[in-house]
Structures are given as C-alpha cells and as structure tokens.
Design an enzyme around this catalytic site. Structure first.
Site, PDB file in Angstrom:
ATOM      1  N   ASP A 261      65.690  17.362  59.248  1.00 58.62           N
ATOM      2  CA  ASP A 261      64.724  18.078  60.167  1.00 58.62           C
ATOM      3  C   ASP A 261      65.728  19.200  60.983  1.00 58.62           C
ATOM      4  O   ASP A 261      65.563  19.377  62.379  1.00 58.62           O
ATOM      5  CB  ASP A 261      64.370  17.097  61.167  1.00 58.62           C
ATOM      6  CG  ASP A 261      63.486  16.122  60.850  1.00 58.62           C
ATOM      7  OD1 ASP A 261      63.074  16.117  59.469  1.00 58.62           O
ATOM      8  OD2 ASP A 261      63.103  15.003  61.373  1.00 58.62           O
TER       9      ASP A 261
ATOM     10  N   ASP B 221      60.011  17.739  59.631  1.00 57.51           N
ATOM     11  CA  ASP B 221      58.952  16.883  60.531  1.00 57.51           C
ATOM     12  C   ASP B 221      57.762  17.783  60.601  1.00 57.51           C
ATOM     13  O   ASP B 221      57.761  19.094  60.731  1.00 57.51           O
ATOM     14  CB  ASP B 221      59.535  16.712  62.122  1.00 57.51           C
ATOM     15  CG  ASP B 221      58.963  15.671  62.849  1.00 57.51           C
ATOM     16  OD1 ASP B 221      59.226  14.451  61.971  1.00 57.51           O
ATOM     17  OD2 ASP B 221      58.945  15.522  64.016  1.00 57.51           O
TER      18      ASP B 221
ATOM     19  N   HIS C  69      55.699  18.758  69.307  1.00 54.71           N
ATOM     20  CA  HIS C  69      56.638  19.266  68.500  1.00 54.71           C
ATOM     21  C   HIS C  69      56.484  19.466  67.088  1.00 54.71           C
ATOM     22  O   HIS C  69      55.373  18.448  66.505  1.00 54.71           O
ATOM     23  CB  HIS C  69      57.912  18.682  68.716  1.00 54.71           C
ATOM     24  CG  HIS C  69      57.857  17.190  68.117  1.00 54.71           C
ATOM     25  ND1 HIS C  69      57.605  16.261  68.685  1.00 54.71           N
ATOM     26  CD2 HIS C  69      58.380  16.743  66.907  1.00 54.71           C
ATOM     27  CE1 HIS C  69      57.542  14.962  67.899  1.00 54.71           C
ATOM     28  NE2 HIS C  69      58.081  15.506  66.818  1.00 54.71           N
TER      29      HIS C  69
ATOM     30  N   LYS D  67      57.124  14.660  56.647  1.00 55.69           N
ATOM     31  CA  LYS D  67      56.936  13.464  56.969  1.00 55.69           C
ATOM     32  C   LYS D  67      56.341  13.724  58.552  1.00 55.69           C
ATOM     33  O   LYS D  67      56.561  14.554  59.203  1.00 55.69           O
ATOM     34  CB  LYS D  67      58.273  12.711  57.138  1.00 55.69           C
ATOM     35  CG  LYS D  67      59.183  13.458  57.983  1.00 55.69           C
ATOM     36  CD  LYS D  67      60.769  12.527  57.957  1.00 55.69           C
ATOM     37  CE  LYS D  67      61.592  13.113  58.914  1.00 55.69           C
ATOM     38  NZ  LYS D  67      61.174  13.133  60.157  1.00 55.69           N
TER      39      LYS D  67
ATOM     40  N   CYS E 292      65.664  10.552  63.609  1.00 53.53           N
ATOM     41  CA  CYS E 292      65.669  10.746  62.243  1.00 53.53           C
ATOM     42  C   CYS E 292      66.595  10.519  61.394  1.00 53.53           C
ATOM     43  O   CYS E 292      66.650   9.949  60.315  1.00 53.53           O
ATOM     44  CB  CYS E 292      64.758  12.001  61.970  1.00 53.53           C
ATOM     45  SG  CYS E 292      63.117  12.094  62.908  1.00 53.53           S
TER      46      CYS E 292
HETATM   47  C1  VGL Z   1      62.428  13.418  65.625  1.00 53.71           C
HETATM   48  C2  VGL Z   1      61.721  12.498  67.419  1.00 53.71           C
HETATM   49  C3  VGL Z   1      60.455  12.890  67.023  1.00 53.71           C
HETATM   50  C4  VGL Z   1      63.822  13.722  64.828  1.00 53.71           C
HETATM   51  C5  VGL Z   1      61.459  13.839  65.148  1.00 53.71           C
HETATM   52  O1  VGL Z   1      63.785  14.632  63.911  1.00 53.71           O
HETATM   53  O2  VGL Z   1      64.761  13.096  65.012  1.00 53.71           O
HETATM   54  N1  VGL Z   1      62.818  12.949  66.731  1.00 53.71           N
HETATM   55  N2  VGL Z   1      60.181  13.363  65.866  1.00 53.71           N
HETATM   56 ZN    ZN Z   2      58.192  14.457  65.254  1.00 53.28          ZN
END
Ligand code: VGL
Ligand code: ZN
Length: 202
Positions: free
Chosen positions: A12, A50, A85, A110, A155
């Site tokens: 991510d 993400d 996001h 994902k 993540c």
């Molecule tokens: C993530 C919060 C929401 C991450 C993704 O990549 O750690 N954290 N979505």
């Molecule tokens: Zn997320």
C-alpha cells in the site's frame, strides 16, 4: 540477487497514505527510495493496493453520527472507521509517483468489496475470504517473504501475521515501513507480529 524462494511484498505505498493524502502516515513517502533500491534483489515482487469503492463500509461517512477513527462492530468483528481513502481510480489510490512499479510481477488489489475491509494481503478482515495471494506465492515457489510498506500497524501487520500463520517465513523490514499508531496500535502490532513468529528487522 537473493534466493529464488524469496519474495518482496510492498504494501500500500499509495498517495493517500503519504503526506498530503487522505489517511496520511507520517513519513510515509520516506520509504520510497529504499523500496526502489530493494526491488532488483528479489526474484518475486508483489505490490498491494488498497482499492475501495466510494461507498466502502470502512469509511466514517457511511455511518451517520460516526467520526473517523471511531470503532464500530461489524458482522466480522471490530472495525476502525477511516476517512475516505484509496477510492478506486482516484489520485489518492495511485502508487506514490516515485515508486518504481515496473518491476512488480503482480499487483494485488484489496478492500474492493463494499461490506468488508481487507487490511491483509492474504485474507479479508473476516480472516477467511482469501485474496488469492497465497496461491500465487506458492505456485511461484516463494517460501520466504520480506514485507515493507504502509501502514506498519494495519496492513503490514495483518499481512505479516497471516503469512506466518500460513507457514511462510516472514520478515518485516521496519526501516521501510511507517505506522499510523492509533491508541498504541504500533506497539500492539509489533508484539503480535513477534508472537506470530514474524522477524522484525530494524
Ligand atoms: C490501511 C487503514 C485503512 C493500510 C488501509 O494500508 O494500512 N489502513 N486502509
Ligand atoms: Zn483502506
């Protein structure tokens, strides 16, 4: 070049998790040069992204009366509510512009199901719905994984613990990760990863 059984998993590294993004992780952009330098050492390279629909159930704006960072109970367990996001196709969902993405063998997305979040690169947050990454890595012959990226305590953490549970040998390079650190989540994540048998490299 490392062994043919070693995979680098880049979690991510997207604009929304970097300074200026919707869910910015402090120093998130600082890890990009180091990740770029590491890519050519690995036989197998996987990036995750993400990738949420704009009405994703992890977004606070989908829950009237709730604010970002509240925790609610979902059918699959507790869920932190996030600011909007990494909406599919948005600039925030794109990889950091300086990240070398051409060397990626596989980009796995994902969090695309509206009703369930997916922190882990291996399973959605119900801990049972697979993303397919396990099969990809096994059929590529990867048994040893190095994880880097964002965010350490969400993540990266979930991915590392799942990978260890699946029997992979897992290292997290903390110098190439940055955390959100919500209510001590970074400390808890580090303890949980160690307990799962993940090696933390600092
Ligand atoms: C993530 C919060 C929401 C991450 C993704 O990549 O750690 N954290 N979505
Ligand atoms: Zn997320």
């Amino acid at each position: 070049m490392r062994g043919a059984d070693e995979a680098l998993i880049v979690i991510d590294v997207q604009n929304d998790f970097c300074p200026g993004g919707a869910l910015a992780v402090a120093g998130g952009d600082q890890i990009v040069p180091g990740i770029n330098a590491l890519l050519d050492d690995f036989a197998v390279r996987v990036f995750t992204q993400d990738w949420h629909p704009d009405d994703h159930s992890s977004f606070a704006d989908q829950h009237p009366g709730r604010a970002p960072y509240d925790v609610i109970e979902m059918p699959y367990g507790p869920q932190v509510l996030w600011p909007v996001h990494c909406v599919q196709g948005s600039a925030g969902a794109a990889f950091h512009p300086d990240l070398r993405t051409d060397p990626a063998d596989l980009i796995i997305r994902k969090g695309f199901r509206p009703g369930i979040d997916s922190y882990s690169a291996f399973f959605e947050n119900d801990h049972t719905t697979p993303t397919g990454l396990e099969g990809y890595l096994r059929t590529r012959g990867a048994t040893r994984l190095t994880l880097v990226g964002l965010a350490t305590d969400f993540c990266v953490n979930y991915s590392a613990v799942d990978a260890a549970k699946l029997g992979f040998e897992v290292r997290v390079d903390e110098t190439l990760c940055r955390g959100i650190d919500l209510d001590g989540s970074l400390q808890a994540a580090r303890a949980g990863m160690r307990e799962a048998g993940v090696t933390l490299v600092a």
